[in-house]
Every structure is written in C-alpha cells, then in structure tokens.
Design an enzyme around this catalytic site. Structure first.
Site, PDB file in Angstrom:
ATOM      1  CG  LEU A  91       0.010   1.225  -2.711  1.00 18.90           C
ATOM      2  CD1 LEU A  91      -0.217   2.697  -3.039  1.00 18.90           C
ATOM      3  CD2 LEU A  91       0.751   1.071  -1.392  1.00 18.90           C
TER       4      LEU A  91
ATOM      5  CG  ASP B   1       3.369  -6.452   8.688  1.00 17.81           C
ATOM      6  OD1 ASP B   1       3.546  -7.657   8.493  1.00 17.81           O
ATOM      7  OD2 ASP B   1       2.950  -5.680   7.804  1.00 17.81           O
TER       8      ASP B   1
ATOM      9  CG  HIS C  75      -0.759  -0.366   1.648  1.00 20.05           C
ATOM     10  ND1 HIS C  75      -0.843  -1.398   0.751  1.00 20.05           N
ATOM     11  CD2 HIS C  75       0.391  -0.560   2.347  1.00 20.05           C
ATOM     12  CE1 HIS C  75       0.198  -2.197   0.891  1.00 20.05           C
ATOM     13  NE2 HIS C  75       0.963  -1.721   1.862  1.00 20.05           N
TER      14      HIS C  75
ATOM     15  CD  GLU D 220      -3.043  -2.402  16.279  1.00 21.98           C
ATOM     16  OE1 GLU D 220      -4.155  -2.927  16.086  1.00 21.98           O
ATOM     17  OE2 GLU D 220      -2.746  -1.741  17.293  1.00 21.98           O
TER      18      GLU D 220
HETATM   19  O1  PAF Z   1       5.483  -2.981   6.047  1.00 19.57           O
HETATM   20  C1  PAF Z   1       6.103  -2.729   5.003  1.00 19.57           C
HETATM   21  O2  PAF Z   1       5.536  -2.587   3.929  1.00 19.57           O
HETATM   22  C2  PAF Z   1       7.622  -2.578   5.054  1.00 19.57           C
HETATM   23  O3  PAF Z   1       8.176  -3.445   5.969  1.00 19.57           O
HETATM   24  C3  PAF Z   1       8.079  -1.124   5.326  1.00 19.57           C
HETATM   25  C4  PAF Z   1       7.625  -0.646   6.699  1.00 19.57           C
HETATM   26  C5  PAF Z   1       7.531  -0.208   4.252  1.00 19.57           C
HETATM   27  C6  PAF Z   1       9.605  -1.059   5.286  1.00 19.57           C
HETATM   28  O4  PAF Z   1      10.105  -1.458   4.057  1.00 19.57           O
END
Ligand code: PAF
Length: 280
Positions: free
Chosen positions: A33, A150, A37, A148
């Site tokens: 993290l 990803d 996050h 965003e």
């Molecule tokens: O973005 C991430 O960390 C992962 O792709 C997720 C959404 C937790 C799925 O494993």
C-alpha cells in the site's frame, strides 16, 4: 480492525453490518500500500459507515510469472497503514481460499479489452474481472473505489458492473503523484535510486504532449512522444496511445470524442510503468 482470511467469516461480518443498515465502502488492493491506495481509503471512509479493504495478490491477472513472483509484499506494513487509516474490515485470503477449483470464467469486454494493457497482457483483464466479481460477492460493497492510474482497468470494472448488473457504485479516484509527478504505484518500489530519479520522465512527456495537442494532430503528438522516448535510452516505450475515454479506441482527430485520454506504458530497466493524462 477485523482481519479475516476466510470467505465465510467475512460474509458473516458483512451480514451483521448490513443488518444494522450500515453502508460499506470497499477498496480492493494487492497490498504494498502507498499514498494512492490511502487516498481511495480516506474517500471510502468519508462516504460510508464501514471501510472494507482486501489484500490479495491475484495470480489470475499476472500473465508474466516473474512479475507475480516479484510483486512487492509486506503484510506487516500494510496492516499498520490500514489500522492508521481506520479500516474496519480487512479481507486477506490465500490463493487456495479464493480459487479452490480451477477458474474457467471468460468475460467478453469487446474492443475495450483488445487495446493497450489488454493487448500487451493477454488474460490480464479477465483475471481482474474474475477476482473483482468474487470480491464484490463476498464484501457486498455499496461503493467500490478504483484509481484512475489504471484507467483501462476502471473502464473494464465499470463494464463488468453493467454487464453483470452488480449492485455497487464504482467510484473513480484521481491519480496520486509523487512530488516530481511520478504516478504512485506499488511497482515504483522496485526502481533503483537512479531509476527513481528519472522515472518522472513519463509524466513530463504526457504533460508536454498535452501542450503539443493544442496545435498538433493526434498522429503528430504520437510521433512527438515516440521521438522523445528514442532520445531516452533508459526507457523502452511499449505504447503511447490517444483514445476516447469510454471504449478507449484510438482517435485520429480531437473532435472525434468529447473526452480523450493519452496513455503510456514503458519499461524502465525491468520495471513496467504505466500512466495516463486527460487531453480533453
Ligand atoms: O488494481 C489492483 O490492485 C488490482 O488489479 C485489483 C483491482 C485489486 C484486482 O486484483
């Protein structure tokens, strides 16, 4: 903070929470993290009664075994951060708990899964969709938070929720950047000190490309970015793409879509970095 490794224990907790008519905000993660996050978690905490987080490095979404093996893991550090942010429920299963049987589910996301990350990482988005669907079934969130950074993953999850009629609101959250502009990512931990110093080149290039877009065509901007990477031998550009912001299909004119986003994936040494920026 309640920590559960088992699906049934988690479901029991969720039932109890729902019985008290409390709302659940959910942040699925693969651990390692960082502040990116934490910003999702702070938002989820502010908008819901209960903050639920999952930490699970999902093997189904790794098409490269070395990437899976090298994915950073530090549960003690994650747990501390989760306690500090006020997480109420942490779901921390192992692979056997999540996938006791081989998984055969195949989703069809159409053109959305055929471009960029989808074309470079075969099976990746199917793996993401499988785990996110399963996590939603277990945690039953009212709202789920995704970064965003990803962007394509976010679009895939929005499509999954629509296709499967899942009763959850997907909340997109802006990219969190380091001071020099590098987008926060668990993979940044794998950069050497020297690589870290130059890693914001990707962000700088996106910013320059946005400036150029005011007087260049999309193809000219593509060429500009490719040439900039040619002058930086430490980086290997995997793709630069300019697409609409819904189905993420390449555009050839700025008027082609009301929203246009630029995407970069590039290797710095053996670390693959992605980033994106809105052009319109
Ligand atoms: O973005 C991430 O960390 C992962 O792709 C997720 C959404 C937790 C799925 O494993």
């Amino acid at each position: 903070m309640e920590i559960f490794n088992k699906i049934n224990d988690t479901k029991r907790f969720v039932r109890e929470v729902k019985g008290r008519a409390k709302t659940i905000g959910f942040v699925p993660t693969m651990g390692a993290l960082h502040r990116g996050h934490l910003s999702l978690m702070e938002k989820a905490k502010a908008e819901n009664d209960i903050l639920a987080v999952s930490v699970f490095v999902n093997p189904l979404q790794f098409n490269n075994p070395e990437d899976l093996e090298k994915y950073p893991r530090d549960f003690a550090k994650d747990r501390k951060l989760l306690e500090e942010v006020g997480c109420d429920l942490l779901f921390y299963p192992d692979v056997e708990e999540m996938y006791p049987e081989p998984v055969s589910t195949k989703y069809d996301f159409g053109e959305l899964e055929k471009v960029m990350e989808g074309s470079m990482r075969p099976g990746h988005f199917n793996g993401v969709a499988v785990v996110v669907k399963k996590l939603f079934d277990i945690v039953e969130p009212d709202k789920a938070y995704f970064g965003e950074k990803d962007f394509q993953q976010l679009a895939i999850i929005q499509k999954l929720v629509k296709m499967e009629h899942l009763p959850v609101t997907v909340v997109p959250c802006p990219i969190v950047r380091e001071e020099d502009g590098l987008a926060m990512s668990s993979r940044n931990e794998r950069l050497t000190a020297g690589q870290r110093q130059i890693a914001s080149f990707i962000y700088q290039t996106l910013k320059e490309a946005v400036k150029k877009s005011h007087f260049m065509t999309p193809d000219e901007v593509r060429l500009f970015v490719r040439n900039r990477f040619k002058d930086e031998p430490d980086f290997k550009l995997e793709y630069f793409e300019l697409t609409d912001d819904k189905e993420l299909q390449p555009v050839s004119a700025w008027e082609e879509a009301p929203g246009i986003v630029g995407f970069i994936a590039a290797w710095l040494g053996n670390v693959r970095l992605i980033d994106n920026m809105r052009f319109i």
